[in-house]
Design an enzyme around this catalytic site. Structure first.
Site, PDB file in Angstrom:
ATOM      1  N   CYS A   1     -17.701 -10.677  -6.200  1.00 21.46           N
ATOM      2  CA  CYS A   1     -18.790 -11.608  -5.923  1.00 21.46           C
ATOM      3  C   CYS A   1     -18.381 -13.057  -6.138  1.00 21.46           C
ATOM      4  O   CYS A   1     -17.607 -13.368  -7.031  1.00 21.46           O
ATOM      5  CB  CYS A   1     -19.966 -11.315  -6.849  1.00 21.46           C
ATOM      6  SG  CYS A   1     -20.488  -9.616  -6.786  1.00 21.46           S
TER       7      CYS A   1
ATOM      8  N   ARG B   1     -12.912 -13.857  -1.193  1.00 16.84           N
ATOM      9  CA  ARG B   1     -12.990 -12.908  -2.300  1.00 16.84           C
ATOM     10  C   ARG B   1     -13.549 -11.561  -1.835  1.00 16.84           C
ATOM     11  O   ARG B   1     -13.440 -10.575  -2.553  1.00 16.84           O
ATOM     12  CB  ARG B   1     -13.887 -13.473  -3.409  1.00 16.84           C
ATOM     13  CG  ARG B   1     -13.283 -14.665  -4.108  1.00 16.84           C
ATOM     14  CD  ARG B   1     -14.295 -15.348  -4.989  1.00 16.84           C
ATOM     15  NE  ARG B   1     -14.628 -14.581  -6.171  1.00 16.84           N
ATOM     16  CZ  ARG B   1     -14.094 -14.759  -7.367  1.00 16.84           C
ATOM     17  NH1 ARG B   1     -13.164 -15.658  -7.538  1.00 16.84           N
ATOM     18  NH2 ARG B   1     -14.469 -14.040  -8.399  1.00 16.84           N
TER      19      ARG B   1
ATOM     20  N   TRP C   1     -20.512  -8.455  -3.551  1.00 18.20           N
ATOM     21  CA  TRP C   1     -19.658  -7.310  -3.220  1.00 18.20           C
ATOM     22  C   TRP C   1     -20.305  -6.136  -3.951  1.00 18.20           C
ATOM     23  O   TRP C   1     -20.295  -6.088  -5.188  1.00 18.20           O
ATOM     24  CB  TRP C   1     -18.246  -7.585  -3.725  1.00 18.20           C
ATOM     25  CG  TRP C   1     -17.206  -6.611  -3.288  1.00 18.20           C
ATOM     26  CD1 TRP C   1     -16.537  -6.621  -2.098  1.00 18.20           C
ATOM     27  CD2 TRP C   1     -16.678  -5.514  -4.032  1.00 18.20           C
ATOM     28  NE1 TRP C   1     -15.645  -5.586  -2.056  1.00 18.20           N
ATOM     29  CE2 TRP C   1     -15.694  -4.891  -3.227  1.00 18.20           C
ATOM     30  CE3 TRP C   1     -16.936  -4.973  -5.297  1.00 18.20           C
ATOM     31  CZ2 TRP C   1     -14.982  -3.772  -3.652  1.00 18.20           C
ATOM     32  CZ3 TRP C   1     -16.223  -3.861  -5.715  1.00 18.20           C
ATOM     33  CH2 TRP C   1     -15.255  -3.278  -4.889  1.00 18.20           C
TER      34      TRP C   1
ATOM     35  N   ASN D   1     -21.909 -11.694 -11.329  1.00 17.84           N
ATOM     36  CA  ASN D   1     -20.667 -11.031 -10.925  1.00 17.84           C
ATOM     37  C   ASN D   1     -20.320 -10.056 -12.034  1.00 17.84           C
ATOM     38  O   ASN D   1     -20.304 -10.444 -13.198  1.00 17.84           O
ATOM     39  CB  ASN D   1     -19.562 -12.089 -10.751  1.00 17.84           C
ATOM     40  CG  ASN D   1     -18.241 -11.482 -10.326  1.00 17.84           C
ATOM     41  OD1 ASN D   1     -18.172 -10.299 -10.026  1.00 17.84           O
ATOM     42  ND2 ASN D   1     -17.199 -12.287 -10.302  1.00 17.84           N
ATOM     43  N   GLY D   2     -20.068  -8.788 -11.707  1.00 18.54           N
ATOM     44  CA  GLY D   2     -19.694  -7.826 -12.749  1.00 18.54           C
ATOM     45  C   GLY D   2     -20.587  -6.597 -12.704  1.00 18.54           C
ATOM     46  O   GLY D   2     -21.256  -6.328 -11.704  1.00 18.54           O
TER      47      GLY D   2
ATOM     48  N   GLU E   1       5.230  -2.018  -0.652  1.00 18.38           N
ATOM     49  CA  GLU E   1       4.482  -3.231  -0.313  1.00 18.38           C
ATOM     50  C   GLU E   1       4.272  -3.329   1.206  1.00 18.38           C
ATOM     51  O   GLU E   1       3.196  -3.721   1.666  1.00 18.38           O
ATOM     52  CB  GLU E   1       5.223  -4.461  -0.868  1.00 18.38           C
ATOM     53  CG  GLU E   1       4.609  -5.811  -0.556  1.00 18.38           C
ATOM     54  CD  GLU E   1       3.194  -6.026  -1.083  1.00 18.38           C
ATOM     55  OE1 GLU E   1       2.684  -5.197  -1.838  1.00 18.38           O
ATOM     56  OE2 GLU E   1       2.582  -7.034  -0.694  1.00 18.38           O
TER      57      GLU E   1
ATOM     58  N   LYS F   1       0.565  -3.550   2.791  1.00 11.64           N
ATOM     59  CA  LYS F   1       0.136  -4.656   3.667  1.00 11.64           C
ATOM     60  C   LYS F   1      -0.425  -4.100   4.965  1.00 11.64           C
ATOM     61  O   LYS F   1      -1.471  -4.525   5.425  1.00 11.64           O
ATOM     62  CB  LYS F   1       1.294  -5.603   4.005  1.00 11.64           C
ATOM     63  CG  LYS F   1       1.748  -6.565   2.949  1.00 11.64           C
ATOM     64  CD  LYS F   1       0.797  -7.693   2.634  1.00 11.64           C
ATOM     65  CE  LYS F   1      -0.137  -7.327   1.526  1.00 11.64           C
ATOM     66  NZ  LYS F   1       0.236  -7.601   0.184  1.00 11.64           N
TER      67      LYS F   1
ATOM     68  N   GLU G   1      -3.937  -2.368   4.456  1.00 13.83           N
ATOM     69  CA  GLU G   1      -5.115  -3.196   4.181  1.00 13.83           C
ATOM     70  C   GLU G   1      -5.447  -4.133   5.330  1.00 13.83           C
ATOM     71  O   GLU G   1      -6.608  -4.467   5.538  1.00 13.83           O
ATOM     72  CB  GLU G   1      -4.982  -3.949   2.855  1.00 13.83           C
ATOM     73  CG  GLU G   1      -3.770  -4.814   2.722  1.00 13.83           C
ATOM     74  CD  GLU G   1      -3.650  -5.440   1.334  1.00 13.83           C
ATOM     75  OE1 GLU G   1      -4.565  -5.336   0.518  1.00 13.83           O
ATOM     76  OE2 GLU G   1      -2.597  -6.052   1.083  1.00 13.83           O
TER      77      GLU G   1
ATOM     78  N   HIS H   1      11.960  15.716   0.449  1.00 16.87           N
ATOM     79  CA  HIS H   1      11.192  16.573  -0.459  1.00 16.87           C
ATOM     80  C   HIS H   1       9.727  16.682  -0.051  1.00 16.87           C
ATOM     81  O   HIS H   1       8.882  17.070  -0.861  1.00 16.87           O
ATOM     82  CB  HIS H   1      11.316  16.051  -1.894  1.00 16.87           C
ATOM     83  CG  HIS H   1      12.729  16.060  -2.393  1.00 16.87           C
ATOM     84  ND1 HIS H   1      13.396  17.216  -2.701  1.00 16.87           N
ATOM     85  CD2 HIS H   1      13.617  15.052  -2.575  1.00 16.87           C
ATOM     86  CE1 HIS H   1      14.643  16.924  -3.081  1.00 16.87           C
ATOM     87  NE2 HIS H   1      14.798  15.620  -3.004  1.00 16.87           N
TER      88      HIS H   1
ATOM     89  N   LYS I   1     -10.643 -10.292  -3.311  1.00 20.87           N
ATOM     90  CA  LYS I   1      -9.438 -11.009  -3.731  1.00 20.87           C
ATOM     91  C   LYS I   1      -9.242 -10.922  -5.235  1.00 20.87           C
ATOM     92  O   LYS I   1      -8.139 -10.823  -5.725  1.00 20.87           O
ATOM     93  CB  LYS I   1      -9.551 -12.477  -3.286  1.00 20.87           C
ATOM     94  CG  LYS I   1      -8.322 -13.325  -3.585  1.00 20.87           C
ATOM     95  CD  LYS I   1      -7.160 -12.924  -2.709  1.00 20.87           C
ATOM     96  CE  LYS I   1      -5.898 -13.695  -3.018  1.00 20.87           C
ATOM     97  NZ  LYS I   1      -4.711 -13.005  -2.493  1.00 20.87           N
TER      98      LYS I   1
HETATM   99  C1  F6R Z   1      -2.908  -6.602  -1.984  1.00 23.36           C
HETATM  100  C2  F6R Z   1      -3.554  -7.332  -3.062  1.00 23.36           C
HETATM  101  C3  F6R Z   1      -4.014  -6.559  -4.245  1.00 23.36           C
HETATM  102  C4  F6R Z   1      -3.752  -7.382  -5.526  1.00 23.36           C
HETATM  103  C5  F6R Z   1      -4.357  -6.670  -6.746  1.00 23.36           C
HETATM  104  C6  F6R Z   1      -4.041  -7.420  -8.026  1.00 23.36           C
HETATM  105  O1  F6R Z   1      -2.529  -7.461  -0.960  1.00 23.36           O
HETATM  106  O2  F6R Z   1      -3.718  -8.520  -2.993  1.00 23.36           O
HETATM  107  O3  F6R Z   1      -3.404  -5.310  -4.320  1.00 23.36           O
HETATM  108  O4  F6R Z   1      -2.376  -7.546  -5.673  1.00 23.36           O
HETATM  109  O5  F6R Z   1      -5.742  -6.564  -6.593  1.00 23.36           O
HETATM  110  O6  F6R Z   1      -4.536  -8.716  -7.988  1.00 23.36           O
HETATM  111  P1  F6R Z   1      -4.007  -9.822  -8.982  1.00 23.36           P
HETATM  112  O7  F6R Z   1      -2.586 -10.095  -8.666  1.00 23.36           O
HETATM  113  O8  F6R Z   1      -4.893 -11.012  -8.730  1.00 23.36           O
HETATM  114  O9  F6R Z   1      -4.165  -9.269 -10.366  1.00 23.36           O
END
Ligand code: F6R
Length: 606
Positions: free
Chosen positions: A2, A27, A74, A100-101, A479, A483, A486, A502, A601
């Site tokens: 949020c 976010r 959110w 938020n929370g 990674e 990417k 998502e 395996h 985010k």
């Molecule tokens: C993927 C992504 C998430 C963050 C994860 C941790 O692209 O951005 O997987 O890496 O939510 O976030 P931080 O680094 O802010 O703790």
């Protein structure tokens, strides 16, 4: 998660709130709303969906005023809907609350409030906070918020306005961040400094359990015990322009292109190339303390966890310190063995990821020293750890992490070299020189953009992807898969290339693109054999290599050739084409690459 914004001053508040919410869109959210105080009454407009829907609804309301709150939600408790959107107004129409929370004991409180005659129109925990605060409101909003907060269990950042009393916004937090922007005769409020940069660079971060009161004249803060306290004003050195798209179609693409600068800024000033030395001042780790380390626990989530996996290779390989890497959300649940000479390093772009913060707390409870690698100045992780290596990537707005990741890898390389410097063997100057060449190598790999756009065109209709890597590049395979998942919603798996036989080898058919990372010397031949195994089963092999493409004749359908750098820094170069591939596949499939569905985010709930 949020987004929270607030403004109190003399300007017209609605455009300011909407502008703040736009800056927080990254976010992730599914509904939005604002409340403005006018002539002693609350005017609230909320809408399900994106901000444009809210703007449309606002067009039918001539709301004016000079203070109020805005929120992007959110969903946690209750579906994404207008009814569950914030701000939430109490059943006596006296307070409006944004939150938020997650308030864990909201059901108990709700039942009690219902018995006292308070009514509810939503399924949210936030409405419980609104009614609870109103039930204690007797002219002094700050007292009512402090009293209500004393009864809330869970994680929350709350901002409250009221029709009772003065022109004021009252805030409190336990867990999720809240930052106050200090202006002249005006105050701003946000869940993330990115929303404030256009207005002020002077900010105050609220500590856990603080209660703050914003008035046009200034801010007052009380701590958990009710004592008046002064919290420092931090000057943010982020350039507001950095948080704009700057001509790029998406933040993600802009941030991918910012990587040469981001990696350079992360080692700049920390490496003395002439004397062959590393200095990490903010790490607060004396040479004696560094030498005494027996084990390092790296704690992180998502992309930052992938950085941690690379960090394990770097720190063990270069400084010979044992390293374990855990998901923030798992560490606490395996009763970890942590000793007083162990160090826990939390890696977080946002510095606010609840799982990572809780894991660090668990490590601290067991006696570990806490360090962090973080991109957000003044964030919670920085405040709770004894030392930090900042990644100087600048604000990262695209939900999918790109430049923060490559900067984290640089920070981990610096940490590994620093430990090598103080623990031995001696730090060789060529390891530092390798850093100096890195920005140019990342720049060079960005030159592959068109090639990757075309590659994305050819494979954007695939329904699955496999990414393979070995050794230090195995986390890069993870990674690359994350990417793609998502950004494009294509199912993708990252695997250590040697593990393919395996299990995942059963997935291979003529439809499956397999991106295999075959750089460096150490495991090159092994990966090449794994590629042959995939090819023999009909898979479409896409080689990512620093070798002559001809070496893959008869094996790979496509070759992405990247520049060669030293083995420890090669993951930084290798991940860039994978980011571009994910980006262009996502764009091609019409996905919202900057704000992928269901993602946030800053993940401030556990
Ligand atoms: C993927 C992504 C998430 C963050 C994860 C941790 O692209 O951005 O997987 O890496 O939510 O976030 P931080 O680094 O802010 O703790």
């Amino acid at each position: 998660m949020c987004g929270i914004v607030g403004y109190l001053g003399s300007k017209e508040v609605v455009p300011l709130l909407l502008d703040g919410l736009r800056r927080l869109e990254y976010r992730g959210y599914d509904s939005a709303g604002i409340t403005v105080l006018r002539n002693g009454s609350l005017e609230t407009v909320r809408a399900e969906g994106k901000l444009d829907q809210l703007v449309e609804k606002l067009a039918g309301h001539a709301i004016r005023g000079s203070y109020g709150l805005g929120h992007t939600r959110w969903a946690t408790h209750g579906a994404p809907s207008e009814q569950n959107a914030h701000p939430m107004v109490d059943s006596r129409q006296r307070v409006a609350v944004i939150h938020n929370g997650i308030i864990e004991n909201f059901l108990t409180l709700k039942e009690r409030l219902q018995a006292e005659g308070w009514s509810f129109t939503s399924e949210t925990d936030t409405e419980v906070a609104a009614n609870l605060i109103s039930s204690y409101l007797d002219g002094d909003l700050k007292e009512a918020v402090a009293r209500a907060a004393g009864e809330l269990e869970g994680m929350y950042a709350l901002a409250v306005v009221s029709t009772v009393g003065e022109r004021e916004i009252v805030v409190t937090r336990h867990g999720p961040p809240l930052v106050i922007g200090v202006g002249e005769d005006e105050q701003f409020l946000a869940s993330d400094p990115a929303a404030l940069l256009a207005h002020t660079k002077d900010v105050v971060f609220l500590e856990n359990n603080d209660v703050g009161r914003l008035t046009p004249e200034g801010i007052e803060i009380w701590d958990a015990g009710g004592a008046r306290v002064e919290r420092p004003v931090t000057r943010l050195n982020w350039d507001p322009i950095q948080a704009e798209k700057g001509g790029y179609k998406h933040f993600m693409l802009k941030e991918i292109h910012e990587q040469p600068l981001a990696v350079q800024e992360t080692f700049a000033g920390r490496v003395d190339f002439e004397r062959g030395q590393i200095t990490l001042e903010e790490l607060n780790l004396s040479e004696a303390a560094g030498r005494a380390i027996e084990k390092i626990d790296i704690l992180a989530c998502g992309t930052s966890w992938h950085a941690g996996l690379v960090g394990k290779f770097l720190i063990q390989g270069l400084a010979r310190v044992p390293v374990e890497v855990d998901y923030g959300s798992e560490f606490r649940y395996r009763d970890p063995i942590v000793g007083p000479n162990d160090v826990a390093v939390g890696i977080s772009q946002s510095g606010e990821t609840a799982d990572t913060l809780s894991a660090l707390e668990a490590a601290a409870d067991r006696g570990a020293r806490l360090l962090s690698i973080c991109n957000a100045p003044g964030s919670q992780i920085v405040r709770m750890t004894d030392g930090v290596i900042y990644t100087h990537a600048g604000p990262e707005i695209g939900v999918a992490s790109t430049k923060a990741f490559t900067s984290q890898l640089v920070a981990l390389y610096l940490l590994a070299l620093y430990l090598r410097q103080i623990r031995g063997p001696a730090l060789e100057p060529e390891r530092l020189r390798a850093l100096a060449h890195l920005p140019a190598a990342v720049d060079e790999v960005l030159g592959l953009e068109q090639e990757l756009e075309q590659l994305a065109r050819r494979y954007s209709r695939a329904s699955d992807f496999l990414f393979l890597g070995r050794g230090i590049n195995y986390p890069i395979a993870l990674e690359g898969a994350l990417k793609l998942k998502e950004i494009s919603y294509i199912h993708a798996e990252g695997y250590p290339a040697g593990e393919m036989k395996h299990g995942p080898i059963a997935l291979i058919d003529e439809e499956l693109p397999i991106v295999a990372i075959a750089t460096g010397d150490r495991v090159y031949e092994k990966v090449r054999s794994n590629m042959q195994e995939a090819k023999a089963r009909g898979g479409i092999v896409i080689a990512l290599t620093d070798r002559d493409p001809q070496e893959f004749d008869g094996i790979a359908a496509e070759v992405i050739q990247v520049p060669r750098v030293c083995e420890e820094l090669q993951p930084i170069v290798n991940v860039v084409p994978l980011q571009l591939l994910a980006y262009y596949v996502g764009v091609r499939r019409g996905a919202d690459v900057d704000q992928p569905r269901n993602l946030a985010k800053s993940v401030t709930v556990e």
